[in-house]
Enzyme design. Structure first.
Site, PDB file in Angstrom:
ATOM      1  N   LYS A   1       0.875  -1.234  -0.124  1.00 19.04           N
ATOM      2  CA  LYS A   1       0.016   0.032  -0.029  1.00 19.04           C
ATOM      3  C   LYS A   1       0.910   1.291  -0.037  1.00 19.04           C
ATOM      4  O   LYS A   1       1.693   1.358   1.048  1.00 19.04           O
ATOM      5  CB  LYS A   1      -0.525  -0.039   1.172  1.00 19.04           C
ATOM      6  CG  LYS A   1      -1.782   1.117   1.421  1.00 19.04           C
ATOM      7  CD  LYS A   1      -2.750   1.140   2.329  1.00 19.04           C
ATOM      8  CE  LYS A   1      -3.581   2.514   2.570  1.00 19.04           C
ATOM      9  NZ  LYS A   1      -4.641   2.485   3.675  1.00 19.04           N
TER      10      LYS A   1
ATOM     11  N   LYS B   1      -2.079  -1.534  -3.820  1.00 21.11           N
ATOM     12  CA  LYS B   1      -2.940  -0.489  -3.747  1.00 21.11           C
ATOM     13  C   LYS B   1      -2.424   0.719  -3.718  1.00 21.11           C
ATOM     14  O   LYS B   1      -1.227   0.978  -3.275  1.00 21.11           O
ATOM     15  CB  LYS B   1      -3.719  -0.484  -2.598  1.00 21.11           C
ATOM     16  CG  LYS B   1      -4.760   0.580  -2.309  1.00 21.11           C
ATOM     17  CD  LYS B   1      -5.215   0.644  -0.908  1.00 21.11           C
ATOM     18  CE  LYS B   1      -6.110   1.887  -0.483  1.00 21.11           C
ATOM     19  NZ  LYS B   1      -6.455   1.914   0.878  1.00 21.11           N
TER      20      LYS B   1
HETATM   21  C1  PBG Z   1      -7.905   3.311   5.449  1.00 15.89           C
HETATM   22  C2  PBG Z   1      -8.033   3.267   4.116  1.00 15.89           C
HETATM   23  C3  PBG Z   1      -7.737   4.234   2.982  1.00 15.89           C
HETATM   24  C4  PBG Z   1      -8.206   3.470   1.764  1.00 15.89           C
HETATM   25  C5  PBG Z   1      -8.608   2.396   2.132  1.00 15.89           C
HETATM   26  N1  PBG Z   1      -8.466   2.162   3.450  1.00 15.89           N
HETATM   27  C6  PBG Z   1      -7.294   5.746   3.102  1.00 15.89           C
HETATM   28  C7  PBG Z   1      -5.739   5.760   3.577  1.00 15.89           C
HETATM   29  O1  PBG Z   1      -5.027   4.898   3.659  1.00 15.89           O
HETATM   30  O2  PBG Z   1      -5.553   6.978   3.561  1.00 15.89           O
HETATM   31  C8  PBG Z   1      -8.401   4.313   0.475  1.00 15.89           C
HETATM   32  C9  PBG Z   1      -9.302   3.830  -0.371  1.00 15.89           C
HETATM   33  C10 PBG Z   1      -9.467   4.644  -1.472  1.00 15.89           C
HETATM   34  O3  PBG Z   1      -9.153   5.737  -1.765  1.00 15.89           O
HETATM   35  O4  PBG Z   1     -10.580   4.266  -2.358  1.00 15.89           O
HETATM   36  N2  PBG Z   1      -6.442   3.237   5.888  1.00 15.89           N
END
Ligand code: PBG
Length: 327
Positions: free
Chosen positions: A195, A248
């Site tokens: 991520k 992601k």
């Molecule tokens: C929570 C989380 C996030 C997303 C999914 N889970 C936000 C982040 O990490 O700032 C983002 C998903 C999206 O942008 O569609 N940690």
């Protein structure tokens, strides 16, 4: 064999031939639809930064899920917006929390939908970070205890898969341990293994009102200037017990999806995030692109890169296009 004996255009001559030799096929069973659940009753409120996506209270959400079921979308991933946020993110692991209540209600009414729950603190903490703060810093190891408590409470409520997105080191292992200790050894973990710290999450942070109050997430999410680190992250998570890996965002990271699939051949999800969604929506609203064709091309590209399943806010649209024979 080469030109003029070999003419690759021969099999591109008409739609039937093109379809016959299609190598990558999106299918409805590849899709996971994300949702935001909020407290209250009778709520269906469009999210400003994500046109076509809504905040749902549980009662209205159950009606929405009838459509998801009819479209044969196999799974949803849930994000909760709590009544009250505090510095410990208490509602995240409260038995009566928004997610736990939503999961129980869905399981009672529409048990066939696979429920994936996002495991994180950021939607529940008043400071908006994904871990616990001590001495103005995220305390990784203290956070693990709460993160695994969240996963356990979600499994108790009936979640089918838990998906940690906090990016704390060692969280897959501690979640696996607590689930197993409590008899939930059959609950898979879908780890947000790779991520990246990304500006593509902007619209989501508005949707979940979880932008960090101070600083950013670069201390725990990955730096997009690194690629081989993704192999380390994925490898560690497999060792710790991740059943499904996730990359992601998706669109700007297709090389990473491809490398992870090649290297590990482990079940792989890609999350096409909020910013990927709203760029298409905005361009489409301006009349600059053909939305349906753009969606099909992007999601097929993500699958071609190596993703087995795709989390996308377009899941319902794609399912309709597939059922309609358009793609
Ligand atoms: C929570 C989380 C996030 C997303 C999914 N889970 C936000 C982040 O990490 O700032 C983002 C998903 C999206 O942008 O569609 N940690």
């Amino acid at each position: 064999m080469k030109f003029p004996i070999l003419r690759l255009q021969r099999l591109r001559q008409n739609p039937i031939l093109r379809k016959m030799f299609q190598e990558i096929r999106l299918s409805v069973s590849d899709l996971i639809m994300p949702y935001f659940v909020v407290p209250g009753r009778g709520v269906k409120k469009e999210i400003n930064s994500m046109p076509g996506q809504y905040h749902f209270s549980i009662d209205v959400f159950l009606e929405e899920l009838e459509e998801v079921k009819n479209l044969k979308i196999p799974a949803i991933i849930l994000f909760g917006i709590p009544k009250i946020k505090d510095n410990m993110g208490s509602e995240a692991y409260d038995e009566e929390g928004i997610i736990q209540s939503a999961v129980r209600a869905i399981k009672e009414k529409i048990p066939e939908i696979v429920i994936i729950t996002d495991v994180c603190l950021c939607e529940y903490t008043d400071h908006g970070h994904c871990g616990l703060i001590s001495n103005n810093k995220i305390d990784n190891d203290l956070s693990l205890e709460l993160i695994s408590k969240i996963a356990l409470s979600q499994a108790r409520a009936g979640a089918d898969i838990v998906a940690p997105s906090d990016m704390m080191d060692g969280r897959v292992k501690s979640i696996r341990e607590i689930l197993d200790k409590n008899g939930y050894y059959q609950i898979p973990i879908m780890s947000y293994a790779v991520k990246y710290a990304s500006s593509f999450y902007g619209p989501f942070r508005e949707a979940a009102s979880c932008a960090p109050l101070f600083g950013d997430r670069k201390n725990y999410q990955m730096d997009y200037r690194r690629d081989k680190e993704a192999i380390l992250e994925a490898g560690l998570d497999i060792q710790e017990g991740a059943d499904i890996l996730m990359v992601k965002p998706a669109l700007a990271y297709l090389d990473i999806i491809s490398k992870i699939k090649e290297k590990f051949n482990h079940p792989l999800a890609a999350y096409s995030v909020s910013g990927e969604y709203n760029m298409v929506k905005a361009a489409s609203k301006a009349g600059w692109i053909k939305e349906e064709e753009m969606i099909a091309e992007i999601l097929t590209g993500i699958k071609r890169a190596g993703a087995d399943i795709i989390i996308t806010y377009f899941a319902k649209d794609v399912a309709k296009l597939i059922h309609g024979g358009v793609i």
